[in-house]
Scaffold this active site. Structure first.
Site, PDB file in Angstrom:
ATOM      1  N   LYS A   1       0.817  -1.219   0.000  1.00 21.04           N
ATOM      2  CA  LYS A   1       0.000   0.000   0.000  1.00 21.04           C
ATOM      3  C   LYS A   1       0.851   1.270   0.000  1.00 21.04           C
ATOM      4  O   LYS A   1       0.393   2.320  -0.430  1.00 21.04           O
ATOM      5  CB  LYS A   1      -0.971  -0.016   1.170  1.00 21.04           C
TER       6      LYS A   1
HETATM    7  C1  LIG Z   1      -4.473  -4.634   1.365  1.00 23.99           C
HETATM    8  C2  LIG Z   1      -3.745  -5.923   1.329  1.00 23.99           C
HETATM    9  C3  LIG Z   1      -4.142  -6.989   0.492  1.00 23.99           C
HETATM   10  C4  LIG Z   1      -5.396  -6.924  -0.359  1.00 23.99           C
HETATM   11  O1  LIG Z   1      -5.270  -6.036  -1.420  1.00 23.99           O
HETATM   12  P1  LIG Z   1      -6.558  -5.493  -2.217  1.00 23.99           P
HETATM   13  O2  LIG Z   1      -6.074  -4.436  -3.094  1.00 23.99           O
HETATM   14  O3  LIG Z   1      -7.479  -4.971  -1.141  1.00 23.99           O
HETATM   15  O4  LIG Z   1      -7.158  -6.652  -2.922  1.00 23.99           O
HETATM   16  C5  LIG Z   1      -3.357  -8.131   0.451  1.00 23.99           C
HETATM   17  N1  LIG Z   1      -2.259  -8.251   1.219  1.00 23.99           N
HETATM   18  C6  LIG Z   1      -1.842  -7.254   2.046  1.00 23.99           C
HETATM   19  C7  LIG Z   1      -0.622  -7.461   2.874  1.00 23.99           C
HETATM   20  C8  LIG Z   1      -2.563  -6.050   2.138  1.00 23.99           C
HETATM   21  O5  LIG Z   1      -2.143  -5.080   2.966  1.00 23.99           O
END
Ligand SMILES: *Cc1c(COP(=O)(O)O)cnc(C)c1O
Length: 469
Positions: free
Chosen positions: A113
């Site tokens: 993210k």
């Molecule tokens: C947010 C997240 C996901 C999921 O990603 P999306 O874009 O919501 O499908 C998977 N793994 C981790 C470690 C995350 O922080």
């Protein structure tokens, strides 16, 4: 590039218009009026670009109302070796011939993210400066999103962050990443309740239009379009790293929750990147796997959402999924509005008899699978044993399904969504010892922390914000 709503009604808006927005007024999500197509000579020219330049080239298609120099500067400030630990930003790590990990989680909070949030921090700063405005970002987090947002927005002059988290329910590492920030524009609010209580408080504040307006409340949640576009970039980067020419197809495996990450891969494919398979992995919360196997979409409620050892995927209502369905029903906003009405009134919809289902099966490249706690543990062990690499539980869900589905003639790139150091208990369960921590993260749990504890009460939250804005 103009943006419309997935439900058809919103007038054409620009990238800057939607940058600070959440939902479109008709309840849909912002989507571009048409997909930019990258022709072969352009794709060839992009192959050797460094990450910030590549990001600029991709973003430019979607943010054409943003001054080019400002966009370029934002990409250069966001994607540095200092912030991401490697000049490639998202380096490709080969495990075996045609089996790779795309390291997307080497940013400040050790999850993918950061890639979008770091850029958004700079885009926000530019727009707020130009419009002479301030913004109070209000959000709720169960862990990764909140820390990524705070690290991207800390110290920014025109932004304050009010982040709600469930008191005592995050891992000690996640808590430290948020509560140890001492910046004056960061407010951590530990709510005496669960994540849903936090989410409900945010919704209640947003439902008060007068308050929202008076206090310039904004969001950086998972439906933010700029986050999706920023994530498109590493699919290009990963593709180029896994191939020698732009004739070769590549498959990607993506551990999924809110469908934002894998939707970015779909966008890259629509732009012309030669992607063969998009392997969607879920954990025990398998609404999306059920859809891609059967054509039936049945989102579940909070009570039916399991707490798992890949907690960032514990989602039963994937918000970005609506963008994908919009694309598969020929971008027919009325049809999307009707389908989501079915979700509200009948608890779901069934596309298996629809023309859209043929497109999903024949053209989209999507395949899916479900990975359970025992699969994660076994996959973490197997990858350590066979390749000497420790992966986190979310990445393990993706690798598990990728190993089942891959054909050996096509490179399979597994997106690494977090570093294992973030999820110590599960790594200890799998390997008998914690994962190594990247330098600089030793002992962060013992740094001084600050947060304000609050009852799950939206009025208390409003009073808190009003006193600080
Ligand atoms: C947010 C997240 C996901 C999921 O990603 P999306 O874009 O919501 O499908 C998977 N793994 C981790 C470690 C995350 O922080």
């Amino acid at each position: 590039m103009k943006y419309v709503s997935t439900r058809g009604h919103a007038a054409g808006q620009s990238f800057t218009d939607i940058l600070l927005e959440g939902l479109a007024p008709d309840g849909g999500l912002a989507v571009p009026e048409q997909w930019p197509r990258i022709m072969r000579p352009k794709l060839d020219a992009m192959r050797d670009l460094a990450y910030p330049q590549l990001a600029f080239e991709v973003l430019r298609f979607f943010a054409d109302d943003f001054p080019g120099a400002a966009l370029k500067a934002a990409c250069e400030k966001a994607y540095t070796r200092e912030a991401f630990g490697a000049p490639e930003i998202t380096p490709l790590r080969s495990l075996a011939p045609n089996l790779h990990l795309l390291a997307c989680s080497n940013g400040p909070t050790l999850a993918f993210k950061d890639i979008a949030m770091q850029l958004i921090g700079h885009l926000f700063e530019f727009v707020l400066e130009r419009q002479d405005r301030t913004l109070n970002v209000l959000g709720a987090t169960s862990g990764d999103t909140g820390s990524a947002a705070e690290h991207a927005l800390r110290g920014k002059a025109r932004v304050r962050v009010f982040m709600l988290s469930p008191h005592g329910r995050m891992s000690p590492f996640q808590r430290a990443q948020m509560y140890a920030l001492q910046d004056a524009n960061i407010f951590n609010i530990a709510v005496e309740g669960v994540f849903d209580d936090c989410q409900d408080m945010v919704k209640a504040v947003n439902a008060d239009a007068a308050f929202k307006e008076r206090h310039a409340i904004g969001a950086v949640n998972s439906i933010n379009w700029a986050r999706i576009v920023a994530q498109v970039v590493y699919y290009f980067k990963g593709y180029f790293a896994a191939t020698r020419s732009n004739d070769e197809p590549v498959s990607f495996a993506v551990p999924s929750g809110n469908f934002g990450n894998i939707f970015a891969a779909h966008v890259a494919k629509r732009m012309g990147l030669p992607i063969k398979r998009l392997v969607l992995a879920t954990n025990e919360n398998d609404v999306l796997d059920e859809f891609f196997r059967t054509g039936r979409y049945r989102p579940r409620g909070t009570a039916e959402t399991h707490a798992t050892s890949s907690p960032s995927m514990d989602i039963s209502k994937a918000s970005n999924f609506e963008r994908f369905i919009w694309d598969m029903v020929d971008q027919d906003g009325e049809k999307v509005a009707w389908l989501w009405k079915q979700v509200e009134e009948k608890g779901g919809f069934d596309l298996s008899g629809d023309r859209a289902w043929e497109r999903i099966e024949d053209e989209s490249g999507f395949v899916s699978g479900r990975s359970l706690h025992a699969d994660r543990i076994a996959t973490i062990r197997q990858v350590k044993k066979d390749y000497g690499v420790v992966i986190d539980p979310h990445t393990a869900d993706g690798v598990k399904i990728a190993l089942r589905i891959r054909d050996r003639g096509t490179p399979m790139v597994c997106v690494e969504t977090a570093l294992p150091a973030k999820f110590e208990a599960t790594i200890v369960e799998a390997l008998g010892e914690p994962a190594p921590r990247p330098p600089g993260y030793e002992g962060i749990e013992s740094l001084p922390q600050r947060c304000d504890v609050m009852k799950p009460d939206a009025e208390a939250l409003k009073a808190y914000i009003a006193a600080r804005t």
